[in-house]
Design a protein around this motif. Structure first.
Motif, PDB file in Angstrom:
ATOM      1  N   SER A 408      -0.446 -20.250 -31.621  1.00 16.39           N
ATOM      2  CA  SER A 408      -0.459 -19.249 -32.696  1.00 16.39           C
ATOM      3  C   SER A 408       0.715 -18.280 -32.559  1.00 16.39           C
ATOM      4  O   SER A 408       1.208 -17.759 -33.551  1.00 16.39           O
ATOM      5  N   ARG A 409       1.179 -18.064 -31.330  1.00 19.61           N
ATOM      6  CA  ARG A 409       2.344 -17.183 -31.149  1.00 19.61           C
ATOM      7  C   ARG A 409       3.604 -17.764 -31.774  1.00 19.61           C
ATOM      8  O   ARG A 409       4.534 -17.036 -32.099  1.00 19.61           O
ATOM      9  N   THR A 410       3.664 -19.078 -31.963  1.00 13.68           N
ATOM     10  CA  THR A 410       4.834 -19.668 -32.633  1.00 13.68           C
ATOM     11  C   THR A 410       4.752 -19.474 -34.145  1.00 13.68           C
ATOM     12  O   THR A 410       5.702 -19.757 -34.863  1.00 13.68           O
ATOM     13  N   GLY A 411       3.604 -19.022 -34.630  1.00 13.29           N
ATOM     14  CA  GLY A 411       3.420 -18.836 -36.077  1.00 13.29           C
ATOM     15  C   GLY A 411       2.965 -20.103 -36.770  1.00 13.29           C
ATOM     16  O   GLY A 411       2.739 -20.122 -37.976  1.00 13.29           O
ATOM     17  N   ALA A 412       2.806 -21.203 -36.014  1.00  9.54           N
ATOM     18  CA  ALA A 412       2.411 -22.474 -36.626  1.00  9.54           C
ATOM     19  C   ALA A 412       0.898 -22.531 -36.809  1.00  9.54           C
ATOM     20  O   ALA A 412       0.140 -21.904 -36.071  1.00  9.54           O
ATOM     21  N   ASN A 413       0.492 -23.272 -37.789  1.00 10.10           N
ATOM     22  CA  ASN A 413      -0.921 -23.463 -38.072  1.00 10.10           C
ATOM     23  C   ASN A 413      -1.412 -24.723 -37.352  1.00 10.10           C
ATOM     24  O   ASN A 413      -0.685 -25.690 -37.232  1.00 10.10           O
ATOM     25  N   ILE A 414      -2.641 -24.676 -36.881  1.00 10.22           N
ATOM     26  CA  ILE A 414      -3.237 -25.854 -36.249  1.00 10.22           C
ATOM     27  C   ILE A 414      -3.987 -26.643 -37.315  1.00 10.22           C
ATOM     28  O   ILE A 414      -4.889 -26.119 -37.957  1.00 10.22           O
ATOM     29  N   GLU A 415      -3.576 -27.882 -37.518  1.00  9.69           N
ATOM     30  CA  GLU A 415      -4.203 -28.698 -38.572  1.00  9.69           C
ATOM     31  C   GLU A 415      -5.438 -29.426 -38.057  1.00  9.69           C
ATOM     32  O   GLU A 415      -6.328 -29.767 -38.821  1.00  9.69           O
ATOM     33  N   MET A 416      -5.458 -29.696 -36.787  1.00 12.71           N
ATOM     34  CA  MET A 416      -6.540 -30.490 -36.204  1.00 12.71           C
ATOM     35  C   MET A 416      -6.694 -30.153 -34.736  1.00 12.71           C
ATOM     36  O   MET A 416      -5.704 -29.907 -34.046  1.00 12.71           O
ATOM     37  N   ILE A 417      -7.923 -30.110 -34.247  1.00 11.70           N
ATOM     38  CA  ILE A 417      -8.168 -29.966 -32.806  1.00 11.70           C
ATOM     39  C   ILE A 417      -9.194 -31.004 -32.409  1.00 11.70           C
ATOM     40  O   ILE A 417     -10.159 -31.239 -33.134  1.00 11.70           O
TER      41      ILE A 417
ATOM     42  N   ALA B 400      -8.264 -20.362 -34.403  1.00 12.79           N
ATOM     43  CA  ALA B 400      -8.832 -21.143 -33.291  1.00 12.79           C
ATOM     44  C   ALA B 400      -8.605 -20.417 -31.976  1.00 12.79           C
ATOM     45  O   ALA B 400      -9.475 -20.412 -31.097  1.00 12.79           O
ATOM     46  N   ALA B 401      -7.451 -19.768 -31.843  1.00  9.95           N
ATOM     47  CA  ALA B 401      -7.157 -19.022 -30.621  1.00  9.95           C
ATOM     48  C   ALA B 401      -8.137 -17.867 -30.455  1.00  9.95           C
ATOM     49  O   ALA B 401      -8.661 -17.626 -29.366  1.00  9.95           O
ATOM     50  N   ARG B 402      -8.406 -17.147 -31.558  1.00 12.49           N
ATOM     51  CA  ARG B 402      -9.355 -16.026 -31.489  1.00 12.49           C
ATOM     52  C   ARG B 402     -10.743 -16.534 -31.085  1.00 12.49           C
ATOM     53  O   ARG B 402     -11.424 -15.923 -30.253  1.00 12.49           O
ATOM     54  N   ALA B 403     -11.164 -17.644 -31.695  1.00  7.37           N
ATOM     55  CA  ALA B 403     -12.495 -18.174 -31.407  1.00  7.37           C
ATOM     56  C   ALA B 403     -12.589 -18.626 -29.951  1.00  7.37           C
ATOM     57  O   ALA B 403     -13.528 -18.262 -29.231  1.00  7.37           O
ATOM     58  N   ALA B 404     -11.615 -19.402 -29.502  1.00  4.75           N
ATOM     59  CA  ALA B 404     -11.655 -19.917 -28.130  1.00  4.75           C
ATOM     60  C   ALA B 404     -11.560 -18.772 -27.129  1.00  4.75           C
ATOM     61  O   ALA B 404     -12.209 -18.800 -26.077  1.00  4.75           O
ATOM     62  N   SER B 405     -10.786 -17.739 -27.458  1.00  6.45           N
ATOM     63  CA  SER B 405     -10.671 -16.594 -26.554  1.00  6.45           C
ATOM     64  C   SER B 405     -11.998 -15.846 -26.467  1.00  6.45           C
ATOM     65  O   SER B 405     -12.421 -15.434 -25.386  1.00  6.45           O
ATOM     66  N   MET B 416     -16.674 -29.262 -26.001  1.00  2.03           N
ATOM     67  CA  MET B 416     -16.163 -30.085 -27.102  1.00  2.03           C
ATOM     68  C   MET B 416     -15.568 -29.173 -28.171  1.00  2.03           C
ATOM     69  O   MET B 416     -16.089 -28.088 -28.413  1.00  2.03           O
ATOM     70  N   ILE B 417     -14.469 -29.591 -28.775  1.00  2.00           N
ATOM     71  CA  ILE B 417     -13.919 -28.875 -29.933  1.00  2.00           C
ATOM     72  C   ILE B 417     -13.628 -29.898 -31.010  1.00  2.00           C
ATOM     73  O   ILE B 417     -13.126 -30.977 -30.730  1.00  2.00           O
ATOM     74  N   ASN B 418     -13.926 -29.542 -32.238  1.00  2.00           N
ATOM     75  CA  ASN B 418     -13.700 -30.459 -33.346  1.00  2.00           C
ATOM     76  C   ASN B 418     -13.242 -29.657 -34.542  1.00  2.00           C
ATOM     77  O   ASN B 418     -13.965 -28.805 -35.037  1.00  2.00           O
ATOM     78  N   GLN B 419     -12.035 -29.921 -34.999  1.00  2.00           N
ATOM     79  CA  GLN B 419     -11.570 -29.295 -36.237  1.00  2.00           C
ATOM     80  C   GLN B 419     -10.913 -30.359 -37.072  1.00  2.00           C
ATOM     81  O   GLN B 419      -9.951 -30.968 -36.652  1.00  2.00           O
ATOM     82  N   GLY B 420     -11.480 -30.622 -38.225  1.00  3.00           N
ATOM     83  CA  GLY B 420     -10.949 -31.680 -39.082  1.00  3.00           C
ATOM     84  C   GLY B 420      -9.838 -31.160 -39.950  1.00  3.00           C
ATOM     85  O   GLY B 420      -9.458 -30.005 -39.872  1.00  3.00           O
ATOM     86  N   SER B 421      -9.323 -32.027 -40.783  1.00  2.00           N
ATOM     87  CA  SER B 421      -8.196 -31.608 -41.611  1.00  2.00           C
ATOM     88  C   SER B 421      -8.641 -30.710 -42.749  1.00  2.00           C
ATOM     89  O   SER B 421      -7.830 -30.089 -43.396  1.00  2.00           O
ATOM     90  N   VAL B 424     -12.249 -26.127 -42.978  1.00  2.00           N
ATOM     91  CA  VAL B 424     -13.248 -25.184 -43.448  1.00  2.00           C
ATOM     92  C   VAL B 424     -14.229 -24.901 -42.325  1.00  2.00           C
ATOM     93  O   VAL B 424     -14.970 -23.936 -42.354  1.00  2.00           O
ATOM     94  N   SER B 425     -14.225 -25.753 -41.301  1.00  2.00           N
ATOM     95  CA  SER B 425     -15.123 -25.509 -40.189  1.00  2.00           C
ATOM     96  C   SER B 425     -14.453 -25.830 -38.863  1.00  2.00           C
ATOM     97  O   SER B 425     -13.537 -26.645 -38.789  1.00  2.00           O
ATOM     98  N   LEU B 426     -14.931 -25.166 -37.855  1.00  2.00           N
ATOM     99  CA  LEU B 426     -14.441 -25.352 -36.493  1.00  2.00           C
ATOM    100  C   LEU B 426     -15.692 -25.442 -35.627  1.00  2.00           C
ATOM    101  O   LEU B 426     -16.513 -24.539 -35.641  1.00  2.00           O
ATOM    102  N   VAL B 427     -15.843 -26.553 -34.936  1.00  2.00           N
ATOM    103  CA  VAL B 427     -17.072 -26.805 -34.194  1.00  2.00           C
ATOM    104  C   VAL B 427     -16.803 -26.745 -32.693  1.00  2.00           C
ATOM    105  O   VAL B 427     -15.853 -27.365 -32.210  1.00  2.00           O
ATOM    106  N   PHE B 428     -17.632 -26.008 -31.987  1.00  2.00           N
ATOM    107  CA  PHE B 428     -17.558 -25.972 -30.524  1.00  2.00           C
ATOM    108  C   PHE B 428     -18.847 -26.530 -29.943  1.00  2.00           C
ATOM    109  O   PHE B 428     -19.930 -26.195 -30.418  1.00  2.00           O
TER     110      PHE B 428
END
Lengths: 452, 452
Positions: A408-417, B400-405, B416-421, B424-428
């Motif tokens: 996130s510090r690079t300003g890029a968006n995360i599309e998938m995790i 995602a960084a805020r949530a994980a932090s 487990m982490i799951n974020q689709g394209s 709209v949702s981020l699953v932990f």
């Protein structure tokens, strides 16, 4: 016993082959060596394998086969002279090549395989002769009737009897010089492994003789923790597990051909990646398990060229079989996929873009709409995957937070995790233009020298 | 036109039914109301539906059916008296119940369905009578020959003709009082929807008449952004998309039965969740799309009771069809799954634990080992899923960084982490004991009042 494999640059010219001889001499346990064809001697050089492909092409299409053949022979002649060997070996090589060129062309793939494999085959003969010339007792061993492969057109694989046939190799007093990259079917047809397949040959030999160690000699001191073309002076990896190595194999870690480690992995034989030009450096050791060090992350790889198939359908998660049917459609297009992140009502399939064409995409989208009655189906392109890998990531609280924060510090968006329950890897999907910047940011986060 | 549904607590006694009348009176567009059976009047009260299940049980097993029947009639009698209605309606209800109890018991499920449905059916008759008694012109409409369902034993679903049959409802001057929860097959057999199915009836009616709005009256002012049993005074949601609502439906958001929104979703009819006890509060509006507000996250849900099937196999990702075959094995056990996070050589399948038994797990593990030749296969239990949902999460760098932090600050590990394209949702996935603490930490992170 140690099985060594020497890659293309390690056997590119006389100077390199002398280094190989010294390496083999320095440890009597090095009884079997698998060799590649002579590789590049300098940046713009052409590998012998590529010269051979040109020769095969000329032979098939009425080109200047004789001229191309002579270029290959000349490469070997140069090496022979510089090693102080008798010219006779060059006649052997020339005759061998002429026979191959004159052979049956009804199956083009097999014809090309036969020409290509001569690079390794003749280099092995030459190296065995050189070893003997300097008093290192050695013999060339042909894969024929030993390294038995399945039949064309299946993807080349060694059959179980290959291991049985090869199990006594290296048990006498001579060093075995074995050409990499190819083997023969039961009826004697030559076939090659995928490119880079000398690694596979070495791995098969190591497994067959149940070696104590498989040394893979190449031109780097170790496997880097990140692509040195992107990250400045990345740390070298001293020890890495098979699993970490696999997870990193997306890209920037092209030390090993993907399947090469399979035979040694199955037996738990350790592998070291070492540098022919700096053989006393400890290299990178690949092992079944390793003690955890202070650093949770072992390496970070990044690769571009991914697409996402996005599918949404209201109440999808109540429909038993939806995901399976979707994957079946993908499978019927003979497409492999990387990950399938999902929400309750949507699922994405991450695919290497090079498997897609407009027609394939259209077919998939139509089938998913019609057969699965999805609400929304489309492809997105231009994605990169960044994979953070480390056995130490398990139970390392806050690692995902550190990674996501660095991105996130690079300003890029995360599309998938994507993080599975194995927790040895953490995958981020990002847009390709941000890839390098993110790789550098993650490297800095996890590999910055610890300042006191 | 507005279709209203009044849930069990909204029609639990005379006082509540008077509130319903006032609500209907206050807006002439409220032409159709779907009603539940009388619910709980206080914490330890028993719902009429539960009394009816006891009655059915007594009737089937030679219990005190007459006594149980009288308890139900007495509940209606009390309401009738307090509403100042004539006792005659209670005789109608008693006769109706006696007829149902005396009916064919050869199919127990259908027999119980018939008894259960009387709660809604008779309450609708009673409420229509009450409306007329206070000068609100109303009529009870039976689902018979209108709300047509598929046949037993398929899972109850309304057939397309139901929408055609119901499309003219509410077009004359009378308010339609329609019992929720049940319908009839083509041959006249009564069947009920899954429990909580009055929401479905209301949704079907709203879709059939193409209502401008579907108002779902319950006993909360709005849908909360997090479970109020865990988070102290969570913010109420004023507007939420269908998609957000679905993604949150894991748990702590049990306002709606899972499938209830399907009919209105298909037509894009907006839904409001309102409080019968506070009808002027704006409630929560569920809409196809909404403008983005400053807050990226709309709600956070958490649910326990998940297991993970972990499968690893060397070179898995080169095997086209591996994931599909794995899901096929799961499907053949009639098990649905939530997510499938994966690495290169491993894949996890997240499953609701209540679908598993020791035998099922053993069968799956054995099949995956034998048929897919996996290296490692096992189940892990005791997982919770935490889902962060918001249309505004798309393109929100750093979320995602805020949530994980926030999670890492609790000291808990992320399994487990799951974020689709869709983003709209981020699953932990986390271990169950940490669930509530993490939910509170995430709520604080994303919903803390903005201090200036």
């Amino acid at each position: 016993m140690i099985v060594c494999k020497f890659g293309g640059t390690s056997v590119a010219n006389a100077e390199q082959i002398k280094k190989v001889a010294n390496i083999v001499k320095s440890n009597p346990k090095r009884k079997i060596i698998a060799v590649s064809a002579p590789g590049k001697r300098f940046g713009d050089d052409i590998k012998v394998t590529d010269l051979l492909i040109e020769l095969a092409d000329a032979a098939l299409n009425n080109g200047d086969a004789a001229g191309k053949l002579q270029i290959v022979v000349n490469r070997f002649k140069e090496i022979t002279h510089e090693l102080g060997l008798d010219d006779a070996i060059c006649d052997v090589i020339k005759n061998d090549l002429q026979e191959r060129v004159a052979s049956d062309k009804s199956n083009k793939t097999l014809f090309i395989d036969n020409i290509k494999a001569s690079g390794e085959d003749n280099n092995a003969k030459l190296i065995a002769e050189y070893f003997n010339s300097i008093g290192l007792r050695a013999k060339y061993v042909s894969p024929k009737e030993k390294l038995i492969l399945n039949d064309f057109p299946e993807r080349t694989l060694a059959l179980p009897e290959a291991y049985e046939n090869l199990k006594d190799l290296g048990k006498d007093n001579e060093i075995v010089v074995f050409p990499g990259f190819f083997g023969y079917t039961k009826n004697g047809t030559l076939r090659t492994f995928d490119r880079g397949g000398s690694d596979i040959t070495g791995s098969i030999l190591a497994a067959a003789v149940k070696a104590d160690l498989y040394e893979n000699f190449t031109d780097v001191d170790f496997v880097f923790s990140a692509n040195p073309k992107v990250v400045n002076n990345p740390v070298g990896i001293s020890e890495i597990t098979y699993r970490e190595m696999r997870e990193l194999s997306y890209s920037g870690f092209s030390v090993f051909h993907d399947e090469a480690l399979m035979p040694v992995y199955k037996l738990g034989i350790p592998v070291t990646v070492k540098n022919t030009n700096n053989p006393t450096a400890p290299g990178t050791k690949i092992v079944p398990t390793r003690p955890l060090t202070g650093r949770p992350v072992t390496g970070i790889s990044a690769d571009s060229g991914f697409s996402i198939l996005y599918v949404s359908k209201y109440l999808m998660n109540r429909e038993i079989g939806f995901g399976r049917k979707l994957l079946q459609i993908i499978e019927e297009e003979h497409i492999s996929y990387e990950h399938t992140p999902s929400g309750l009502d949507d699922i994405s399939v991450v695919i290497r873009s090079n498997q897609l064409t407009n027609e394939v995409e259209e077919r998939i989208v139509n089938r998913v709409k019609e057969e699965l009655h999805a609400d929304d189906v489309y492809f997105r392109h231009g994605l990169s995957l960044i994979v953070i890998v480390g056995e130490g990531m398990r139970n390392n609280t806050g690692l995902a937070a550190r990674a996501a924060s660095a991105i996130s510090r690079t300003g890029a968006n995360i599309e998938m995790i994507n993080q599975g329950s194995s927790e040895v890897s953490l995958v981020f999907g990002v847009l390709q233009p941000a890839e390098n910047q993110i790789l550098r940011a993650l490297y800095d986060e996890f590999f910055a020298p610890i300042t006191v």
